[in-house]
Write a protein that holds these residues in place. Structure first.
Motif, PDB file in Angstrom:
ATOM      1  N   PRO A 193       0.814  -1.229   0.000  1.00 19.32           N
ATOM      2  CA  PRO A 193       0.000   0.000   0.000  1.00 19.32           C
ATOM      3  C   PRO A 193       0.843   1.273   0.000  1.00 19.32           C
ATOM      4  CG  PRO A 193      -0.949  -1.603   1.499  1.00 19.32           C
ATOM      5  CD  PRO A 193       0.381  -2.156   1.065  1.00 19.32           C
ATOM      6  N   VAL A 194       1.953   1.247   0.742  1.00 18.81           N
ATOM      7  CA  VAL A 194       2.845   2.415   0.747  1.00 18.81           C
ATOM      8  C   VAL A 194       3.467   2.604  -0.632  1.00 18.81           C
ATOM      9  CG1 VAL A 194       4.959   3.402   1.711  1.00 18.81           C
ATOM     10  CG2 VAL A 194       3.320   2.255   3.214  1.00 18.81           C
ATOM     11  N   ALA A 195       3.909   1.516  -1.251  1.00 21.05           N
ATOM     12  CA  ALA A 195       4.508   1.600  -2.589  1.00 21.05           C
ATOM     13  C   ALA A 195       3.527   2.200  -3.585  1.00 21.05           C
ATOM     14  CB  ALA A 195       4.958   0.213  -3.047  1.00 21.05           C
ATOM     15  N   LEU A 196       2.268   1.786  -3.490  1.00 19.33           N
ATOM     16  CA  LEU A 196       1.251   2.294  -4.405  1.00 19.33           C
ATOM     17  C   LEU A 196       1.038   3.800  -4.203  1.00 19.33           C
ATOM     18  CD1 LEU A 196      -0.366   0.852  -6.606  1.00 19.33           C
ATOM     19  CD2 LEU A 196      -2.236   0.589  -4.969  1.00 19.33           C
ATOM     20  N   ARG A 197       1.061   4.227  -2.957  1.00 13.33           N
ATOM     21  CA  ARG A 197       0.890   5.658  -2.676  1.00 13.33           C
ATOM     22  C   ARG A 197       2.078   6.468  -3.177  1.00 13.33           C
ATOM     23  NH1 ARG A 197      -1.262   3.658   2.297  1.00 13.33           N
ATOM     24  NH2 ARG A 197       0.654   4.130   3.432  1.00 13.33           N
ATOM     25  N   VAL A 198       3.279   5.924  -3.045  1.00  6.73           N
ATOM     26  CA  VAL A 198       4.481   6.615  -3.531  1.00  6.73           C
ATOM     27  C   VAL A 198       4.397   6.801  -5.042  1.00  6.73           C
ATOM     28  CG1 VAL A 198       6.978   6.375  -3.861  1.00  6.73           C
ATOM     29  CG2 VAL A 198       5.959   5.894  -1.617  1.00  6.73           C
ATOM     30  N   LEU A 199       3.954   5.757  -5.748  1.00  3.81           N
ATOM     31  CA  LEU A 199       3.796   5.864  -7.206  1.00  3.81           C
ATOM     32  C   LEU A 199       2.711   6.867  -7.562  1.00  3.81           C
ATOM     33  CD1 LEU A 199       4.498   4.717 -10.074  1.00  3.81           C
ATOM     34  CD2 LEU A 199       2.592   3.123  -9.714  1.00  3.81           C
ATOM     35  N   ALA A 200       1.563   6.779  -6.883  1.00  7.32           N
ATOM     36  CA  ALA A 200       0.442   7.664  -7.192  1.00  7.32           C
ATOM     37  C   ALA A 200       0.781   9.126  -6.934  1.00  7.32           C
ATOM     38  CB  ALA A 200      -0.781   7.262  -6.370  1.00  7.32           C
ATOM     39  N   ALA A 201       1.679   9.377  -5.952  1.00 10.59           N
ATOM     40  CA  ALA A 201       2.080  10.750  -5.635  1.00 10.59           C
ATOM     41  C   ALA A 201       3.093  11.308  -6.627  1.00 10.59           C
ATOM     42  CB  ALA A 201       2.652  10.813  -4.223  1.00 10.59           C
ATOM     43  N   GLY A 202       3.589  10.476  -7.543  1.00 10.41           N
ATOM     44  CA  GLY A 202       4.539  10.940  -8.548  1.00 10.41           C
ATOM     45  C   GLY A 202       5.970  11.009  -8.070  1.00 10.41           C
ATOM     46  N   ARG A 203       6.263  10.419  -6.900  1.00 15.37           N
ATOM     47  CA  ARG A 203       7.638  10.455  -6.389  1.00 15.37           C
ATOM     48  C   ARG A 203       8.543   9.491  -7.144  1.00 15.37           C
ATOM     49  NH1 ARG A 203       6.443   9.376  -0.236  1.00 15.37           N
ATOM     50  NH2 ARG A 203       8.660   8.760  -0.320  1.00 15.37           N
ATOM     51  N   VAL A 204       7.948   8.459  -7.760  1.00 14.28           N
ATOM     52  CA  VAL A 204       8.694   7.515  -8.594  1.00 14.28           C
ATOM     53  C   VAL A 204       7.892   7.290  -9.869  1.00 14.28           C
ATOM     54  CG1 VAL A 204       9.766   6.370  -6.598  1.00 14.28           C
ATOM     55  CG2 VAL A 204       7.635   5.470  -7.567  1.00 14.28           C
ATOM     56  N   ALA A 205       8.549   6.643 -10.837  1.00 13.86           N
ATOM     57  CA  ALA A 205       7.884   6.412 -12.123  1.00 13.86           C
ATOM     58  C   ALA A 205       7.470   4.958 -12.333  1.00 13.86           C
ATOM     59  CB  ALA A 205       8.816   6.834 -13.268  1.00 13.86           C
ATOM     60  N   LEU A 206       7.949   4.036 -11.484  1.00  9.31           N
ATOM     61  CA  LEU A 206       7.760   2.616 -11.775  1.00  9.31           C
ATOM     62  C   LEU A 206       7.541   1.816 -10.497  1.00  9.31           C
ATOM     63  CD1 LEU A 206       8.004   0.026 -13.604  1.00  9.31           C
ATOM     64  CD2 LEU A 206      10.492   0.187 -13.260  1.00  9.31           C
ATOM     65  N   LEU A 207       6.558   0.916 -10.549  1.00  5.49           N
ATOM     66  CA  LEU A 207       6.328  -0.084  -9.516  1.00  5.49           C
ATOM     67  C   LEU A 207       5.995  -1.392 -10.214  1.00  5.49           C
ATOM     68  CD1 LEU A 207       5.590  -1.189  -6.650  1.00  5.49           C
ATOM     69  CD2 LEU A 207       3.296  -0.228  -7.007  1.00  5.49           C
ATOM     70  N   PHE A 208       6.690  -2.456  -9.864  1.00  6.54           N
ATOM     71  CA  PHE A 208       6.322  -3.770 -10.399  1.00  6.54           C
ATOM     72  C   PHE A 208       5.219  -4.355  -9.519  1.00  6.54           C
ATOM     73  CE2 PHE A 208      10.631  -3.428 -12.198  1.00  6.54           C
ATOM     74  CZ  PHE A 208      10.319  -3.676 -13.532  1.00  6.54           C
ATOM     75  N   ALA A 209       4.135  -4.820 -10.161  1.00  2.00           N
ATOM     76  CA  ALA A 209       2.973  -5.306  -9.420  1.00  2.00           C
ATOM     77  C   ALA A 209       2.275  -6.414 -10.194  1.00  2.00           C
ATOM     78  CB  ALA A 209       1.992  -4.166  -9.154  1.00  2.00           C
ATOM     79  N   HIS A 210       1.674  -7.338  -9.443  1.00  2.00           N
ATOM     80  CA  HIS A 210       0.848  -8.375 -10.054  1.00  2.00           C
ATOM     81  C   HIS A 210      -0.482  -7.762 -10.487  1.00  2.00           C
ATOM     82  CE1 HIS A 210       3.588 -11.412  -8.617  1.00  2.00           C
ATOM     83  NE2 HIS A 210       3.382 -11.090  -7.357  1.00  2.00           N
ATOM     84  N   PRO A 211      -0.918  -7.951 -11.711  1.00  2.00           N
ATOM     85  CA  PRO A 211      -2.242  -7.457 -12.100  1.00  2.00           C
ATOM     86  C   PRO A 211      -3.364  -7.974 -11.210  1.00  2.00           C
ATOM     87  CG  PRO A 211      -0.988  -8.061 -14.043  1.00  2.00           C
ATOM     88  CD  PRO A 211      -0.172  -8.513 -12.857  1.00  2.00           C
ATOM     89  N   LEU A 212      -3.210  -9.196 -10.664  1.00  2.00           N
ATOM     90  CA  LEU A 212      -4.296  -9.745  -9.855  1.00  2.00           C
ATOM     91  C   LEU A 212      -4.528  -8.932  -8.586  1.00  2.00           C
ATOM     92  CD1 LEU A 212      -3.675 -11.720  -7.081  1.00  2.00           C
ATOM     93  CD2 LEU A 212      -2.365 -12.935  -8.813  1.00  2.00           C
ATOM     94  N   VAL A 213      -3.468  -8.325  -8.015  1.00  2.00           N
ATOM     95  CA  VAL A 213      -3.679  -7.552  -6.788  1.00  2.00           C
ATOM     96  C   VAL A 213      -4.303  -6.194  -7.106  1.00  2.00           C
ATOM     97  CG1 VAL A 213      -1.718  -8.705  -5.700  1.00  2.00           C
ATOM     98  CG2 VAL A 213      -1.396  -6.442  -6.681  1.00  2.00           C
ATOM     99  N   LEU A 214      -4.204  -5.763  -8.367  1.00  2.00           N
ATOM    100  CA  LEU A 214      -4.778  -4.478  -8.782  1.00  2.00           C
ATOM    101  C   LEU A 214      -6.155  -4.626  -9.406  1.00  2.00           C
ATOM    102  CD1 LEU A 214      -1.585  -3.083 -10.558  1.00  2.00           C
ATOM    103  CD2 LEU A 214      -2.428  -2.379  -8.314  1.00  2.00           C
ATOM    104  N   ASP A 215      -6.618  -5.852  -9.583  1.00  2.00           N
ATOM    105  CA  ASP A 215      -7.808  -6.120 -10.395  1.00  2.00           C
ATOM    106  C   ASP A 215      -9.029  -5.292 -10.005  1.00  2.00           C
ATOM    107  OD1 ASP A 215      -8.782  -7.643 -12.629  1.00  2.00           O
ATOM    108  OD2 ASP A 215     -10.036  -8.733 -11.208  1.00  2.00           O
ATOM    109  N   PRO A 216      -9.382  -5.165  -8.713  1.00  2.00           N
ATOM    110  CA  PRO A 216     -10.591  -4.382  -8.397  1.00  2.00           C
ATOM    111  C   PRO A 216     -10.491  -2.914  -8.811  1.00  2.00           C
ATOM    112  CG  PRO A 216      -9.911  -5.706  -6.527  1.00  2.00           C
ATOM    113  CD  PRO A 216      -8.792  -5.744  -7.517  1.00  2.00           C
ATOM    114  N   TRP A 217      -9.286  -2.356  -8.720  1.00  2.00           N
ATOM    115  CA  TRP A 217      -9.096  -0.947  -9.055  1.00  2.00           C
ATOM    116  C   TRP A 217      -8.947  -0.717 -10.554  1.00  2.00           C
ATOM    117  CZ3 TRP A 217      -6.453  -3.367  -5.038  1.00  2.00           C
ATOM    118  CH2 TRP A 217      -6.846  -2.977  -3.752  1.00  2.00           C
ATOM    119  N   TRP A 218      -8.623  -1.769 -11.275  1.00  2.00           N
ATOM    120  CA  TRP A 218      -8.338  -1.613 -12.703  1.00  2.00           C
ATOM    121  C   TRP A 218      -9.586  -1.340 -13.512  1.00  2.00           C
ATOM    122  CZ3 TRP A 218      -3.788  -0.245 -13.656  1.00  2.00           C
ATOM    123  CH2 TRP A 218      -3.293  -0.209 -14.955  1.00  2.00           C
TER     124      TRP A 218
END
Length: 280
Positions: free
Chosen positions: A181-206
């Protein structure tokens, strides 16, 4: 004093009852002495695998898998929420018995058994404008020294992606955080450009407006991994490891694992994530 026939009959009934009770206790004794657990299980928040619902209650695929195993096996499993890095450290030190959705490595296989129950593959998750600027490959991302990535301590992303992250770490271009969850917030805030993630964990938000801002890039199509129940051999009795393995295999055979995945995933993602499906 002469005993009446009624007293003799009552005495015989009492002896028979005592004999039956002793026989039951003799047969039940080994089972009671060898009860499965209690075992301590480390959980971590990771999208659809484990997250907090609107009532702040933990829910997700991993919780349902554990609940089903408890119901089927009778094992006592005591869960606690930890960061992923702390979980692996405690497992290796013998301070924790189990964890969920673990990825096997040569080092981890030295002290634990891995019982797989789903398949996943990490994708590159980037803001849409940065994904278009960076191009369609890791090599183009690596060539731009201004771009940074975020990674979760203790995560293993797959052999190819782990190698890429090692290159970025050598250049000081990776922010390390405690959980997803922290990694996702860091990406969403624009502090980094890349996060490796499983599509299955993002599925509800996708399937929401959130997804319109981001893009998933399949940079490592051969880098699928199996997520497993992890049992520390020195902490979990052999008979209990066999018991849990047998019940997990039954869940995969009789459809309970499919029902759990369908509860949280879209039909397409369910097919890609099931063990033995298109993903693995």
């Amino acid at each position: 004093m002469k005993r009446s026939p009624l007293d003799i009959d009552r005495g015989r009934q009492a002896l028979r009852l005592l004999g039956l009770t002793l026989a039951l206790l003799w047969h039940a004794g080994p089972a009671l002495a060898q009860a499965c657990g209690p075992y301590k299980v480390g959980l971590y928040e990771f999208g659809t695998l484990l997250y907090r619902d609107e009532k702040e209650q933990l829910t997700g695929i991993d919780k349902d898998v554990l609940d089903a195993l408890v119901r089927r096996s009778g094992c006592v499993l005591e869960t606690r929420l930890e960061s992923r890095a702390r979980i692996w450290d405690q497992l290796q030190r013998g301070q924790l018995d189990m964890t969920v959705s673990g990825i096997a490595t040569a080092e981890r296989l030295q002290y634990a058994d891995f019982l797989p129950y789903l398949v996943a593959r990490n994708h590159a998750l980037m803001r849409r404008e940065q994904a278009q600027a960076a191009g369609a490959s890791f090599s183009s991302f690596l060539a731009d020294p201004t771009l940074r990535a975020v990674a979760v301590r203790g995560f293993r992303y797959g052999s190819q992606i782990d190698g890429w992250l090692s290159q970025l770490r050598a250049q000081g271009r990776v922010d390390e955080v405690s959980d997803f969850p922290v990694a996702l917030r860091v990406l969403a805030a624009g502090r980094v450009a890349l996060l490796f993630a499983h599509p299955l964990v993002l599925d509800p938000w996708w399937h929401t407006n959130w997804a319109a801002k981001f893009e998933l890039l399949d940079w490592a199509p051969q880098d699928s991994v199996q997520a497993s129940l992890v049992l520390v051999r020195q902490r979990v009795r052999p008979a209990d490891r066999e018991l849990l393995a047998r019940h997990l295999e039954a869940m995969l055979r009789d459809g309970e694992m499919d029902r759990i995945l369908r509860k949280y995933l879209s039909p397409e993602m369910w097919r890609r994530s099931r063990l033995g499906g298109p993903g693995g």
